[in-house]
Design a protein around this motif. Structure first.
Motif, PDB file in Angstrom:
ATOM      1  N   UNK A 180       0.851  -1.189   0.000  1.00 46.78           N
ATOM      2  CA  UNK A 180       0.000   0.000   0.000  1.00 46.78           C
ATOM      3  C   UNK A 180       0.883   1.234   0.000  1.00 46.78           C
ATOM      4  N   UNK A 181       0.725   2.069  -1.031  1.00 43.09           N
ATOM      5  CA  UNK A 181       1.464   3.324  -1.094  1.00 43.09           C
ATOM      6  C   UNK A 181       0.588   4.469  -0.611  1.00 43.09           C
ATOM      7  N   UNK A 182       1.222   5.427   0.042  1.00 42.54           N
ATOM      8  CA  UNK A 182       0.519   6.631   0.507  1.00 42.54           C
ATOM      9  C   UNK A 182       1.536   7.747   0.611  1.00 42.54           C
ATOM     10  N   UNK A 183       1.241   8.860  -0.042  1.00 41.76           N
ATOM     11  CA  UNK A 183       2.105  10.034  -0.020  1.00 41.76           C
ATOM     12  C   UNK A 183       3.538   9.693  -0.414  1.00 41.76           C
ATOM     13  N   UNK A 184       3.666   8.786  -1.403  1.00 48.29           N
ATOM     14  CA  UNK A 184       4.968   8.507  -1.983  1.00 48.29           C
ATOM     15  C   UNK A 184       5.841   7.518  -1.261  1.00 48.29           C
ATOM     16  N   UNK A 185       5.297   6.844  -0.241  1.00 44.33           N
ATOM     17  CA  UNK A 185       6.098   5.834   0.451  1.00 44.33           C
ATOM     18  C   UNK A 185       5.227   4.633   0.795  1.00 44.33           C
ATOM     19  N   UNK A 186       5.863   3.560   1.257  1.00 44.32           N
ATOM     20  CA  UNK A 186       5.124   2.359   1.620  1.00 44.32           C
ATOM     21  C   UNK A 186       4.473   2.557   2.981  1.00 44.32           C
ATOM     22  N   UNK A 187       3.151   2.478   2.996  1.00 47.36           N
ATOM     23  CA  UNK A 187       2.401   2.614   4.242  1.00 47.36           C
ATOM     24  C   UNK A 187       2.251   1.278   4.946  1.00 47.36           C
ATOM     25  N   UNK A 188       1.991   0.229   4.152  1.00 51.40           N
ATOM     26  CA  UNK A 188       1.796  -1.096   4.728  1.00 51.40           C
ATOM     27  C   UNK A 188       2.104  -2.148   3.674  1.00 51.40           C
ATOM     28  N   UNK A 203      -3.434  -6.160   5.160  1.00 52.44           N
ATOM     29  CA  UNK A 203      -3.525  -4.740   4.797  1.00 52.44           C
ATOM     30  C   UNK A 203      -4.956  -4.223   4.922  1.00 52.44           C
ATOM     31  N   UNK A 204      -5.947  -5.079   4.639  1.00 51.63           N
ATOM     32  CA  UNK A 204      -7.336  -4.620   4.760  1.00 51.63           C
ATOM     33  C   UNK A 204      -7.734  -4.391   6.210  1.00 51.63           C
ATOM     34  N   UNK A 205      -7.034  -5.021   7.132  1.00 51.30           N
ATOM     35  CA  UNK A 205      -7.343  -4.846   8.554  1.00 51.30           C
ATOM     36  C   UNK A 205      -6.404  -3.863   9.245  1.00 51.30           C
ATOM     37  N   UNK A 206      -5.505  -3.260   8.473  1.00 53.54           N
ATOM     38  CA  UNK A 206      -4.581  -2.285   9.038  1.00 53.54           C
ATOM     39  C   UNK A 206      -5.323  -0.956   9.201  1.00 53.54           C
ATOM     40  N   UNK A 207      -5.426  -0.427  10.407  1.00 58.13           N
ATOM     41  CA  UNK A 207      -6.178   0.825  10.631  1.00 58.13           C
ATOM     42  C   UNK A 207      -5.684   1.989   9.775  1.00 58.13           C
ATOM     43  N   UNK A 208      -4.380   2.031   9.508  1.00 58.95           N
ATOM     44  CA  UNK A 208      -3.832   3.124   8.697  1.00 58.95           C
ATOM     45  C   UNK A 208      -4.345   3.042   7.262  1.00 58.95           C
ATOM     46  N   UNK A 209      -4.408   1.817   6.739  1.00 56.32           N
ATOM     47  CA  UNK A 209      -4.885   1.613   5.368  1.00 56.32           C
ATOM     48  C   UNK A 209      -6.361   1.944   5.270  1.00 56.32           C
ATOM     49  N   UNK A 210      -7.136   1.524   6.259  1.00 57.04           N
ATOM     50  CA  UNK A 210      -8.576   1.819   6.287  1.00 57.04           C
ATOM     51  C   UNK A 210      -8.786   3.326   6.298  1.00 57.04           C
ATOM     52  N   UNK A 211      -7.972   4.033   7.067  1.00 61.84           N
ATOM     53  CA  UNK A 211      -8.156   5.475   7.207  1.00 61.84           C
ATOM     54  C   UNK A 211      -7.846   6.222   5.907  1.00 61.84           C
ATOM     55  N   UNK A 212      -6.755   5.867   5.239  1.00 62.72           N
ATOM     56  CA  UNK A 212      -6.313   6.672   4.094  1.00 62.72           C
ATOM     57  C   UNK A 212      -6.816   6.145   2.756  1.00 62.72           C
ATOM     58  N   UNK A 213      -7.307   4.882   2.704  1.00 61.14           N
ATOM     59  CA  UNK A 213      -7.671   4.327   1.416  1.00 61.14           C
ATOM     60  C   UNK A 213      -8.972   3.543   1.439  1.00 61.14           C
ATOM     61  N   UNK A 214      -9.038   2.487   2.191  1.00 63.81           N
ATOM     62  CA  UNK A 214     -10.196   1.602   2.139  1.00 63.81           C
ATOM     63  C   UNK A 214     -11.441   2.230   2.730  1.00 63.81           C
ATOM     64  N   UNK A 215     -11.266   3.244   3.568  1.00 64.48           N
ATOM     65  CA  UNK A 215     -12.415   3.888   4.176  1.00 64.48           C
ATOM     66  C   UNK A 215     -13.067   4.924   3.293  1.00 64.48           C
ATOM     67  N   UNK A 216     -12.489   5.123   2.076  1.00 65.95           N
ATOM     68  CA  UNK A 216     -13.055   6.142   1.171  1.00 65.95           C
ATOM     69  C   UNK A 216     -14.457   5.765   0.740  1.00 65.95           C
TER      70      UNK A 216
END
Length: 275
Positions: A247-255, A262-275
């Protein structure tokens, strides 16, 4: 420094610049990793498209890359293929090929193929002719079509036709194919060039459900024979093929991890999957 970095740097020290005759061949993957991106940064007018991005792809791996718009996915592929030069960092293909010293054609010749989201095929030529042109590389179109391929090349094309399930469309003009079939033909054109690493950008956009299913089967069949990096937004499709997801976010690897991780990672849910 992690193990992958240490290993590559160790090879560079052993096979120094003056020891070219002892270097492994381009794209050598005898130590498992085919692509090293380390601390890659790219800025456009003050905007950091990539921010110290570090990513490793193993030989034969199928990797899915996901992330919100603007996460750096396209810029990352542009760096790998030589379209964009980074401001900082390093990019290596196998143990000894410095991608940042090569042109786009040289990178393609080294064994990296890229498929863009919109299929780019020769619509006025048949499926077979498109594959013949891909095998011939940079030769002139008309001289290529006028000169018969050798038996080895024809055998390879037949194998590619079978892989992309276009055997019964070989004599059809590419412009008459469905959207999904054009996508498969373009993948076939890459396979005709026998790349070690394929970069595939949003392959199922605009496809029917049946075409999406067939595309999943196709990409899964390529893993092991090739390394495949798939950038995609369709999470159902990603789940159907994913072995490892970055998972990329703001130009770096987030997870990074399995699709469930990755689908259960809170950071991923917040910035991508929660859209």
């Amino acid at each position: 420094m992690n193990a992958s970095t240490s290993l590559r740097n160790g090879w560079q020290k052993v096979f120094g610049a003056g020891a070219k005759s002892e270097r492994p061949p381009p794209g050598d993957t005898s130590h498992g990793t085919i692509l090293y991106l380390e601390d890659i940064s790219v800025s456009f007018d003050g905007f950091k498209a990539l921010n110290a991005l570090t990513l490793y792809i193993d030989a034969g791996e199928l990797r899915c890359i996901i992330g919100p718009n603007g996460a750096g996915k396209t810029t990352m592929m542009d760096v790998i293929t030589g379209k964009t030069r980074p401001d900082a960092g390093s990019a290596w293909f196998g143990q000894n090929t410095d991608l940042l010293t090569l042109t786009e054609p040289q990178i393609a010749e080294a064994g990296i193929g890229r498929k863009f989201q919109k299929p780019t095929v020769f619509e006025q030529h048949t499926v077979m002719e498109n594959l013949e042109l891909a095998v011939a590389g940079n030769k002139a179109i008309w001289s290529t079509l006028a000169s018969p391929l050798d038996s080895r090349q024809r055998t390879h094309i037949e194998e590619v036709l079978e892989t992309v399930c276009l055997q019964d469309r070989r004599d059809m003009r590419a412009g008459m194919l469905s959207h999904g079939q054009k996508q498969w033909l373009e993948i076939g054109m890459l396979l005709a060039q026998q790349p070690q690493l394929l970069l595939v950008d949003e392959p199922v956009a605009g496809m029917t459900p049946q075409e999406v299913e067939r595309t999943a089967e196709l990409l899964l069949s390529l893993a092991g024979k090739h390394s495949v990096m798939v950038v995609e937004h369709d999470m159902d499709f990603v789940r159907s093929i994913a072995r490892k997801v970055t998972v990329l976010h703001e130009g770096h690897v987030l997870a990074e991890g399995s699709i469930d991780e990755v689908q259960n990672d809170p950071r991923v849910v917040e910035v991508y999957l929660g859209e």
